[in-house]
Scaffold this active site. Structure first.
Site, PDB file in Angstrom:
ATOM      1  N   MET A   1      48.996  17.968   9.203  1.00 27.75           N
ATOM      2  CA  MET A   1      48.503  18.824   8.131  1.00 27.75           C
ATOM      3  C   MET A   1      49.658  19.386   7.287  1.00 27.75           C
ATOM      4  SD  MET A   1      45.242  18.663   8.538  1.00 27.75           S
ATOM      5  CE  MET A   1      44.540  20.064   7.693  1.00 27.75           C
ATOM      6  N   GLU A   2      50.854  18.823   7.469  1.00 22.20           N
ATOM      7  CA  GLU A   2      51.988  19.268   6.677  1.00 22.20           C
ATOM      8  C   GLU A   2      51.708  19.041   5.191  1.00 22.20           C
ATOM      9  OE1 GLU A   2      56.803  18.525   6.209  1.00 22.20           O
ATOM     10  OE2 GLU A   2      55.502  16.956   7.004  1.00 22.20           O
ATOM     11  N   GLN A  61      53.689  27.113  14.426  1.00 21.89           N
ATOM     12  CA  GLN A  61      53.866  25.782  15.010  1.00 21.89           C
ATOM     13  C   GLN A  61      55.315  25.321  14.839  1.00 21.89           C
ATOM     14  OE1 GLN A  61      52.119  21.213  14.422  1.00 21.89           O
ATOM     15  NE2 GLN A  61      51.470  22.842  13.056  1.00 21.89           N
ATOM     16  N   CYS A  91      52.706  14.676  15.605  1.00 22.44           N
ATOM     17  CA  CYS A  91      52.917  14.199  14.242  1.00 22.44           C
ATOM     18  C   CYS A  91      53.281  12.713  14.235  1.00 22.44           C
ATOM     19  CB  CYS A  91      54.029  15.009  13.561  1.00 22.44           C
ATOM     20  SG  CYS A  91      54.346  14.477  11.866  1.00 22.44           S
ATOM     21  N   HIS A 161      44.663  15.055  20.185  1.00 22.12           N
ATOM     22  CA  HIS A 161      44.112  14.213  19.123  1.00 22.12           C
ATOM     23  C   HIS A 161      43.797  12.856  19.738  1.00 22.12           C
ATOM     24  CE1 HIS A 161      43.664  12.757  14.948  1.00 22.12           C
ATOM     25  NE2 HIS A 161      44.136  11.630  15.446  1.00 22.12           N
ATOM     26  N   GLY A 193      40.135  15.233  16.197  1.00 24.88           N
ATOM     27  CA  GLY A 193      40.146  13.891  15.634  1.00 24.88           C
ATOM     28  C   GLY A 193      38.779  13.412  15.175  1.00 24.88           C
ATOM     29  N   ARG A 217      41.555  17.635   8.922  1.00 24.51           N
ATOM     30  CA  ARG A 217      41.147  17.122   7.612  1.00 24.51           C
ATOM     31  C   ARG A 217      39.675  17.371   7.329  1.00 24.51           C
ATOM     32  NH1 ARG A 217      42.032  11.216   7.967  1.00 24.51           N
ATOM     33  NH2 ARG A 217      41.465  11.633  10.128  1.00 24.51           N
TER      34      ARG A 217
END
Length: 304
Positions: A1-2, A61, A91, A161, A193, A217
């Site tokens: 989500m960066e 985080q 990530c 995830h 996920g 997302r």
């Protein structure tokens, strides 16, 4: 989500509600003790009691691979008011992985354990330390090893995830494999996920065995998703449009106009997955580089 779940979007999503807490974009730790200004940049909420304006706690985080340096930075984040420290082992970005961060560390459960344990020792006992991981790097052969490493290091909970780094974001997410992780450890496991709808949430809970869910997302594409999962009530574009307007207004003056406009377009690109109105609006503003002009278009869209 960066680059997506930033300060401004966190304010909007938690204004809508449905969240127990939210997490910052990752703060990259690479060999140095970061100055406080870096933590304030990634988590401005630290200056407001580490909560969004709606009162939702914001966890800080961290991403990195050096146990001592991660511990030192976690201790600083805690001293600045972070209510919890979340460690990123998920990530999949190539640049991050090349610099020995994120999901590539899942090839080394011993290092995962060392990072979590060092951070756990470094922060006060009343501040939770959590970890997020994928099922693995190239494959999921070490998923249980990594989960057990996180648990043995003293983490308060683990978010999983349901894909490997190699699987990226290609559907499906393997919620049943999260169930295997959940069954292998005693600490709470949160599933993540491919949760785009309340139906997805229910199926994920059933297949993973996890009642707690992390939204990524899906929450950006449908800002009312968490609310809908909790209440069963759906919402339409007329509910979302005022929050989009508020988001644009918050961005004004925070950067160069084209950067601000780019963030608005990025969110519209996610919103169009569920809302045709967002797709139509994105088509109208695609070439626009002035967020003030975007507000005019939003007002015209609302009037129509």
């Amino acid at each position: 989500m960066e680059g997506l779940a930033d300060f401004w979007l966190r304010q909007v999503l938690t204004d809508i509600g449905g969240y127990d807490w939210c997490v910052t974009e990752f703060v990259r730790v690479s060999g140095l003790l970061l100055p406080p200004k870096v933590f304030y940049r990634w988590c401005p909420e630290l200056k407001q009691g580490a909560r969004t304006r709606a009162g939702t706690p914001v966890h800080v985080q961290l991403l990195g691979s050096d146990p001592a340096c991660m511990a030192e930075n976690a201790a600083l984040a805690a001293s600045l008011g972070a209510p919890a420290i979340d460690l990123n082992f998920g990530c999949p970005a190539k640049t991050v992985n090349r610099h020995r961060g994120g999901a590539v560390l899942l090839d080394e459960p011993e290092l995962v354990h060392a990072v979590v344990a060092a951070v756990r020792r470094a922060v006060p006992v009343d501040i939770p330390v959590s970890a997020k991981m994928r099922l693995g790097n190239a494959d999921d052969a070490r998923a249980l090893d990594n989960a057990r490493a996180v648990a043995a290091a003293g983490a308060s909970w683990l978010t999983v995830h349901g894909r490997t780094k190699a699987q990226g974001y290609r559907p499906p997410a393997f919620w049943d494999r999260i169930h295997a992780v959940q069954a292998a450890v005693s600490l709470p496991v949160i599933a993540n996920g491919e949760i785009w709808t309340p139906d997805d949430a229910r199926r994920c809970q059933a297949e993973s065995g996890c009642q707690a869910l992390m939204l990524g997302r899906g929450a950006v594409s449908d800002p009312y998703l968490a609310h809908a999962i909790r209440t069963g009530r759906g919402h339409g574009w007329d509910d979302i449009a005022p929050h989009l307007d508020a988001y644009v207004r918050m961005l004004l003056g925070t950067g160069k106009p084209d950067q601000e406009a780019g963030r608005v377009k990025q969110w519209l690109n996610y919103l169009r997955r569920d809302y045709p109105q967002a797709a139509a609006l994105l088509a109208r503003v695609r070439r626009e580089r002035d967020p003030h002009a975007m507000l005019t278009l939003l007002a015209a869209d609302k009037a129509a």
